[in-house]
Design an enzyme around this catalytic site. Structure first.
Site, mmCIF file in Angstrom:
data_model
loop_
_atom_site.group_PDB
_atom_site.id
_atom_site.type_symbol
_atom_site.label_atom_id
_atom_site.label_comp_id
_atom_site.label_asym_id
_atom_site.label_seq_id
_atom_site.Cartn_x
_atom_site.Cartn_y
_atom_site.Cartn_z
ATOM 1 N N GLU A 188 6.117 51.564 22.451
ATOM 2 C CA GLU A 188 4.512 51.615 21.625
ATOM 3 C C GLU A 188 4.561 52.504 21.200
ATOM 4 O O GLU A 188 4.379 53.012 19.890
ATOM 5 C CB GLU A 188 4.055 51.728 23.380
ATOM 6 C CG GLU A 188 3.956 49.970 24.139
ATOM 7 C CD GLU A 188 4.300 50.480 25.438
ATOM 8 O OE1 GLU A 188 5.326 51.795 24.967
ATOM 9 O OE2 GLU A 188 3.843 50.136 26.317
ATOM 10 N N CYS A 191 1.132 55.085 27.843
ATOM 11 C CA CYS A 191 1.165 54.311 27.106
ATOM 12 C C CYS A 191 -0.369 53.655 27.175
ATOM 13 O O CYS A 191 -0.558 53.064 25.808
ATOM 14 C CB CYS A 191 2.628 53.383 26.739
ATOM 15 S SG CYS A 191 3.985 54.349 27.075
ATOM 16 N N THR A 203 42.876 49.028 44.399
ATOM 17 C CA THR A 203 42.794 49.201 42.952
ATOM 18 C C THR A 203 42.451 51.058 42.488
ATOM 19 O O THR A 203 43.608 50.869 41.853
ATOM 20 C CB THR A 203 41.173 48.964 42.311
ATOM 21 O OG1 THR A 203 41.412 47.538 42.757
ATOM 22 C CG2 THR A 203 41.400 48.973 41.053
ATOM 23 N N LEU A 220 35.952 42.401 45.591
ATOM 24 C CA LEU A 220 35.371 41.680 45.090
ATOM 25 C C LEU A 220 34.842 39.775 46.173
ATOM 26 O O LEU A 220 33.781 39.551 45.970
ATOM 27 C CB LEU A 220 36.270 40.565 43.953
ATOM 28 C CG LEU A 220 36.327 41.898 42.846
ATOM 29 C CD1 LEU A 220 37.571 41.320 42.149
ATOM 30 C CD2 LEU A 220 34.940 41.547 41.819
HETATM 31 N N1 LIG Z 1 43.400 41.532 37.509
HETATM 32 C C1 LIG Z 1 42.260 42.046 37.767
HETATM 33 O O1 LIG Z 1 41.436 41.818 36.968
HETATM 34 C C2 LIG Z 1 42.266 43.586 38.616
HETATM 35 C C3 LIG Z 1 40.836 44.147 39.091
HETATM 36 C C4 LIG Z 1 41.502 45.225 40.152
HETATM 37 C C5 LIG Z 1 42.334 44.996 40.804
HETATM 38 N N2 LIG Z 1 43.306 44.646 40.727
HETATM 39 C C6 LIG Z 1 44.460 44.618 41.007
HETATM 40 O O2 LIG Z 1 44.281 44.196 42.469
HETATM 41 C C7 LIG Z 1 45.096 44.630 43.322
HETATM 42 C C8 LIG Z 1 43.981 45.307 44.715
HETATM 43 O O3 LIG Z 1 43.368 44.468 45.054
HETATM 44 P P1 LIG Z 1 43.572 45.002 46.781
HETATM 45 O O4 LIG Z 1 42.181 43.020 47.222
HETATM 46 O O5 LIG Z 1 44.108 44.687 47.420
HETATM 47 O O6 LIG Z 1 42.455 45.747 46.945
HETATM 48 P P2 LIG Z 1 40.615 46.991 46.315
HETATM 49 O O7 LIG Z 1 39.761 45.739 47.033
HETATM 50 O O8 LIG Z 1 40.980 47.183 45.355
HETATM 51 O O9 LIG Z 1 40.298 47.440 47.916
HETATM 52 C C9 LIG Z 1 40.687 47.133 48.701
HETATM 53 C C10 LIG Z 1 41.188 48.403 50.502
HETATM 54 O O10 LIG Z 1 39.791 48.952 49.785
HETATM 55 C C11 LIG Z 1 39.326 48.789 50.992
HETATM 56 N N3 LIG Z 1 38.051 48.419 51.352
HETATM 57 C C12 LIG Z 1 37.233 48.312 50.884
HETATM 58 N N4 LIG Z 1 36.299 47.439 50.827
HETATM 59 C C13 LIG Z 1 35.929 47.248 52.399
HETATM 60 C C14 LIG Z 1 35.231 47.302 53.507
HETATM 61 N N5 LIG Z 1 34.480 46.366 53.458
HETATM 62 N N6 LIG Z 1 35.588 47.581 54.451
HETATM 63 C C15 LIG Z 1 37.186 47.750 54.705
HETATM 64 N N7 LIG Z 1 37.678 48.581 53.829
HETATM 65 C C16 LIG Z 1 37.283 48.108 52.817
HETATM 66 C C17 LIG Z 1 40.006 48.837 52.267
HETATM 67 O O11 LIG Z 1 41.200 49.510 52.130
HETATM 68 P P3 LIG Z 1 41.277 50.733 53.501
HETATM 69 O O12 LIG Z 1 41.703 49.732 54.272
HETATM 70 O O13 LIG Z 1 42.674 51.703 53.158
HETATM 71 O O14 LIG Z 1 40.170 50.931 53.625
HETATM 72 C C18 LIG Z 1 40.823 47.733 51.499
HETATM 73 O O15 LIG Z 1 41.920 47.289 52.058
HETATM 74 C C19 LIG Z 1 45.637 46.155 42.767
HETATM 75 O O16 LIG Z 1 47.244 45.916 43.111
HETATM 76 C C20 LIG Z 1 45.343 45.979 41.353
HETATM 77 O O17 LIG Z 1 46.369 45.562 40.058
HETATM 78 C C21 LIG Z 1 43.193 43.382 39.476
HETATM 79 ZN ZN LIG Z 2 5.008 53.831 27.948
#
Ligand SMILES: NC(=O)c1ccc[n+]([C@@H]2O[C@H](COP(=O)([O-])OP(=O)(O)OC[C@H]3O[C@@H](n4cnc5c(N)ncnc54)[C@H](OP(=O)(O)O)[C@@H]3O)[C@@H](O)[C@H]2O)c1
Ligand SMILES: [Zn+2]
Length: 340
Positions: A52, A86, A197, A288
């Protein structure tokens, strides 16, 4: 010139600052005298004047203000923040009329701005393009109403549903989608990745393909496995590291302790405490899938190359939702989903 057209213009102006106003909302304003727009403004950055005030200051002949209508996409503020309210300025000038897109549900405003102006004897209309004005501030409203950030899931997958090749990074997106992803990074408040990742891809998670701000980086790393010389620890952006080992503030890096139990719920609480208004979740599958299974997401964007076959690697998340929009970026199909 209808009220709708003027509020539409307010939205257009507000959007110019998308990603730059955190923790403040996006707001645009126009001033109309005798059916002609004589002033325009938008909020550019927290700490800087509100929409504003910028609109008022843009008017060449201030004499016309008291015979004008001021349009604003969000209810004018009524509290002293970094700048004076404002609503007071609008009253002081004595505008003929005030037209508001949507009311501000934020505790500090919540109808008070409108009341203040009405009590001063100025006609106020609200709820013009209400839905569109709420959509404009979807992050701000979700943050205040649900006490958690607005969550956007995003990943890329091959035609046969893999996110990488043989568990090694593979570039699925083309240069056009890469630019689009960097646009998303500049608009969302923060960006989040899981441990694997960060380890496999060594991403820096900054905005490089376009000119824009870097989001706050969020890393989930319970055991602090990611070496400090990895890109995510460069000094180009603030970084929050959620882990089970330490709580410490190290300049641009904040280590925040969190349990594995009820992880996502706690994470949402902690991100709310950190005033993070939105998060782009970039992966990987494990991370995810947790958001999907808990139904904690607001939008999703999937980039797919239908003709790419990777054969083996990390499977893309299981995601049963239906897209509402599809865009073609050369060999990539981009699908958009909403959960609200
Ligand atoms: N194409 C795409 O868009 C894209 C995007 C991103 C990644 N990627 C690929 O995806 C692969 C990785 O995927 P990912 O599923 O293996 O791994 P991620 O989701 O990156 O990581 C998973 C790890 O994170 C930790 N973690 C996350 N949240 C957690 C929770 N709530 N509780 C416990 N641990 C948790 C754990 O590790 P710890 O058990 O060691 O603690 C788990 O194993 C990579 O190779 C990458 O290249 C692709
Ligand atoms: Zn304002």
């Amino acid at each position: 010139m209808t009220d709708e057209i003027c509020i539409k213009r307010c939205i257009e102006l507000a959007n110019k600052a998308c990603g730059k106003t955190y923790p403040n909302p996006l707001v645009g304003s126009v001033i109309v005298h005798n059916g002609k727009i004589i002033g325009e403004g938008y909020h550019k950055m927290a700490g800087e004047p509100h929409a504003e005030i910028n609109a008022i200051n843009s008017v060449k002949n201030p004499e016309l203000l008291k015979d004008s209508t001021i349009y604003v996409s969000l209810e004018p503020c009524s509290h002293f923040g970094k700048t004076p309210p404002c609503a007071n300025k609008i009253i002081e000038i004595g505008f003929k009329k005030v037209v508001i897109g949507t009311l501000d549900s934020h505790d500090k405003v919540n109808g008070k701005g409108k009341k203040l102006i009405e009590n001063a004897g100025i006609e106020v209309i609200s709820g013009i393009l209400d839905e569109e004005c709420k959509e404009l501030n979807k992050r701000f409203f979700t943050f205040h109403q649900k006490k958690r950030p607005f969550i956007v899931l995003k990943w890329a997958e091959s035609g046969d549903g893999f996110m990488d090749k043989n568990f090694k990074p593979f570039q699925i997106g083309n240069p056009l989608t890469k630019q689009f992803v960097h646009q998303l990074r500049s608009e969302e408040h923060a960006i989040l990745v899981g441990t694997n990742t960060a380890l496999h891809d060594n991403p820096s998670l900054t905005t490089r393909e376009i000119v824009g701000r870097n989001p706050v980086r969020i890393l989930i790393d319970f055991d602090l496995k990611i070496p400090r010389d990895f890109n995510i620890y460069n000094d180009q952006a603030e970084t929050l590291v959620f882990n089970s080992l330490k709580e410490s503030d190290e300049g641009k890096f904040k280590f925040i302790k969190i349990n594995r139990e009820n992880f996502l719920e706690n994470l949402m609480k902690k991100l709310h405490e950190q005033q993070i208004q939105s998060v782009l979740v970039e992966g990987g599958r494990y991370t995810l899938q947790q958001f999907i299974n808990s139904e904690i997401w607001d939008e999703a964007i999937i980039i797919k190359d239908e003709n790419l076959y990777l054969g083996n690697g990390t499977h893309a998340p299981d995601f049963p939702a239906k897209s509402y929009k599809t865009e073609i970026f050369r060999n990539n199909i981009v699908k958009f989903y909403k959960n609200y």
